[in-house]
Design an enzyme around this catalytic site. Structure first.
Site, PDB file in Angstrom:
ATOM      1  N   TYR A   1      -1.549  -0.304  11.243  1.00 59.66           N
ATOM      2  CA  TYR A   1      -1.785  -0.971   9.953  1.00 59.66           C
ATOM      3  C   TYR A   1      -0.620  -0.726   8.997  1.00 59.66           C
ATOM      4  O   TYR A   1      -0.025  -1.673   8.451  1.00 59.66           O
ATOM      5  CB  TYR A   1      -3.092  -0.469   9.319  1.00 59.66           C
ATOM      6  CG  TYR A   1      -3.198  -0.768   7.836  1.00 59.66           C
ATOM      7  CD1 TYR A   1      -3.380  -2.071   7.385  1.00 59.66           C
ATOM      8  CD2 TYR A   1      -3.077   0.251   6.878  1.00 59.66           C
ATOM      9  CE1 TYR A   1      -3.442  -2.361   6.016  1.00 59.66           C
ATOM     10  CE2 TYR A   1      -3.144  -0.023   5.522  1.00 59.66           C
ATOM     11  CZ  TYR A   1      -3.324  -1.330   5.096  1.00 59.66           C
ATOM     12  OH  TYR A   1      -3.379  -1.611   3.748  1.00 59.66           O
TER      13      TYR A   1
ATOM     14  N   THR B   1       0.829  -1.207   0.000  1.00 59.66           N
ATOM     15  CA  THR B   1       0.000   0.000   0.000  1.00 59.66           C
ATOM     16  C   THR B   1       0.868   1.263   0.000  1.00 59.66           C
ATOM     17  O   THR B   1       1.994   1.249   0.522  1.00 59.66           O
ATOM     18  CB  THR B   1      -0.896   0.003   1.257  1.00 59.66           C
ATOM     19  OG1 THR B   1      -1.487   1.293   1.407  1.00 59.66           O
ATOM     20  CG2 THR B   1      -0.119  -0.308   2.539  1.00 59.66           C
ATOM     21  N   ASP B   2       0.307   2.347  -0.511  1.00 59.18           N
ATOM     22  CA  ASP B   2       1.031   3.630  -0.468  1.00 59.18           C
ATOM     23  C   ASP B   2       1.183   4.145   0.960  1.00 59.18           C
ATOM     24  O   ASP B   2       1.993   5.042   1.210  1.00 59.18           O
ATOM     25  CB  ASP B   2       0.332   4.679  -1.356  1.00 59.18           C
ATOM     26  CG  ASP B   2      -1.095   5.009  -0.934  1.00 59.18           C
ATOM     27  OD1 ASP B   2      -1.601   4.400   0.028  1.00 59.18           O
ATOM     28  OD2 ASP B   2      -1.709   5.885  -1.577  1.00 59.18           O
ATOM     29  N   GLU B   3       0.405   3.566   1.893  1.00 55.47           N
ATOM     30  CA  GLU B   3       0.483   4.055   3.280  1.00 55.47           C
ATOM     31  C   GLU B   3       1.848   3.790   3.909  1.00 55.47           C
ATOM     32  O   GLU B   3       2.177   4.381   4.937  1.00 55.47           O
ATOM     33  CB  GLU B   3      -0.622   3.440   4.148  1.00 55.47           C
ATOM     34  CG  GLU B   3      -1.988   3.886   3.686  1.00 55.47           C
ATOM     35  CD  GLU B   3      -3.086   3.745   4.739  1.00 55.47           C
ATOM     36  OE1 GLU B   3      -2.778   3.593   5.925  1.00 55.47           O
ATOM     37  OE2 GLU B   3      -4.259   3.808   4.336  1.00 55.47           O
TER      38      GLU B   3
ATOM     39  N   LYS C   1       2.193  -3.339   7.324  1.00 57.21           N
ATOM     40  CA  LYS C   1       2.384  -3.547   5.881  1.00 57.21           C
ATOM     41  C   LYS C   1       3.837  -3.239   5.492  1.00 57.21           C
ATOM     42  O   LYS C   1       4.431  -3.940   4.673  1.00 57.21           O
ATOM     43  CB  LYS C   1       1.429  -2.659   5.077  1.00 57.21           C
ATOM     44  CG  LYS C   1      -0.045  -3.007   5.215  1.00 57.21           C
ATOM     45  CD  LYS C   1      -0.414  -4.361   4.656  1.00 57.21           C
ATOM     46  CE  LYS C   1      -0.372  -4.423   3.144  1.00 57.21           C
ATOM     47  NZ  LYS C   1      -0.856  -5.737   2.623  1.00 57.21           N
TER      48      LYS C   1
END
Ligand code: NAD
Ligand code: DAU
Length: 344
Positions: free
Chosen positions: A153, A125-127, A157
């Site tokens: 979260y 994810t870009d997060e 990741k």
């Protein structure tokens, strides 16, 4: 080819299964899913009888069961979508995020090493890049942007991504990683912004916008994400990270107002509530690498995609009404019941 798709009863994994079965009718697709609150077997109803498809209820953290399935099916490719995916839940209870998102990834990669594999693909994810300031519209996330996470979260990741790269370097595992921006489209679980606002607006319930609603996300129609992963699997370079995004920056408040307009509902339903802890301000992907190397471009613009999505929720009420009438009610009450209203 036998392709393992973990987390295939969830939002993006199920859309990916539909894409793969249509694009590669000779491949065998095996969906591995624990069926957590976010997994829904009814989503896969239309493909259950397809001879090229098999569903297996399994926890990716269950090493013995995963090894047995690898031995039996001998997959050529593993695409790992399985994850705890909701930031708000990770703030309430980080532990399951570390278990599934990090240790589950490790179990899958150990199985890949043990039984041999052509490709292990990690859906990230870009997060993992943290966030960007609102007053620097010139900044984007590239594959070189340092990892800098905000929530349990995103930290889980990012940890998984580091582990994937370590397995590549140390053991030579043929891996790729994709980091995508926010998806939207059919089968999106109604705890996430867009489907939650659609469901609440249809019921004339308050639309809870966190803080001022100025946070920016880069929205991509889910089918475009699925096509990008397909391209990475077939043409991407092993050991590489590919960012995926469609240059579609939107403020949360503008998304919610647009949903009101499309549904003919008044903006007076909007309520500003206490902000998410550690709330990331802006995510925007620079997709130059996947465009230049693999020729990927999004096909669905937001104006069209949001209309298609709203139509899907109108035509598939049974799917999401079943969800929101069950355990989801307790979740909603816990998350939103005592959330203070704020003046902006
Ligand atoms: P989702 O929550 O809709 O689905 C997750 C699926 O994983 C569910 O079917 C669930 O049952 C399954 N699962 C959870 N724990 C499991 C376990 N231990 N073993 C087996 N299955 C398990 O998630 P999503 O939105 O479809 O996201 C899929 C992946 O894409 C995630 O890895 C997420 O981090 C990533 N991602 C999501 C977005 C987005 O906007 N939704 C964007 C970029 C990346
Ligand atoms: O960027 C990719 C990520 O996008 C994925 O890795 C995550 O799995 C996925 O859940 C998503 O994370 P976000 O936190 O960006 O998505 P969410 O839909 O939860 O929230 C989008 C924005 O809307 C965020 O700024 C918080 C805000 N929001 C969300 C909800 C649920 C609200 O204002 N009100 C709400 O009720």
């Amino acid at each position: 080819m036998t392709v393992f798709v973990t987390g295939g009863a969830g939002f993006i994994g199920s859309n990916f299964i539909f894409h793969m079965l249509a694009a590669y009718p000779d491949d065998r697709i095996v969906c591995l899913d624990k069926l957590t609150y976010a997994g829904n077997l009814s989503t896969l109803e239309s493909v259950m009888q397809n001879p090229g498809f098999r569903f297996v209820k399994i926890d990716i953290c269950d090493r013995a069961a995963i090894y047995r399935l690898f031995e039996e099916e001998k997959p050529d490719i593993v695409v790992n979508f399985a994850a705890e995916s909701h930031v708000d839940r990770s703030i309430e209870n980080p532990e399951i995020f570390l278990q599934t998102n990090i240790l589950g990834t490790q179990v899958l990669m150990d199985a890949c090493r043990r039984y041999g594999i052509q490709r292990y693909h990690q859906v990230s994810t870009d997060e993992v890049y943290g966030d960007l300031p609102l007053d620097r519209p010139d900044l984007f996330f590239t594959e070189e942007t340092p990892i800098h996470t905000s929530s349990p979260y995103s930290a889980s990741k990012a940890s998984a991504d580091l582990l994937v790269m370590a397995y590549h370097r140390t053991y030579g595992l043929p891996v790729t990683i994709s980091r995508c921006s926010n998806n939207y489209g059919p089968y999106h679980f109604p705890e996430k912004l867009i489907p939650l606002m659609i469901a609440n607006a249809l019921a004339d319930k308050p639309l809870p916008v966190y803080g001022e609603g100025l946070n920016v996300r880069d929205w991509l129609y889910v089918a475009d994400h699925c096509r990008a992963i397909d391209l990475i699997l077939h043409k991407g370079r092993v050991g590489e990270v590919y960012n995926i995004g469609g240059h579609n920056e939107m403020r949360n408040i503008d998304i919610v107002k647009l949903i009101c307009k499309e549904l003919g509902k008044p903006e007076s339903l909007i309520v500003h509530v206490e902000d998410r802890k550690g709330h990331d301000m802006r995510y925007v992907i620079d997709p130059a690498k996947i465009h230049n190397e693999l020729g990927w471009l999004p096909e669905t613009g937001f104006a069209d995609g949001i209309k298609k999505t709203i139509r899907w929720y109108l035509e598939n009420r049974a799917w999401w009404e079943t969800i929101i009438s069950g355990e989801y009610r307790n979740y909603y009450e816990k998350m939103y019941g005592n959330r203070a209203e704020v003046q902006v």
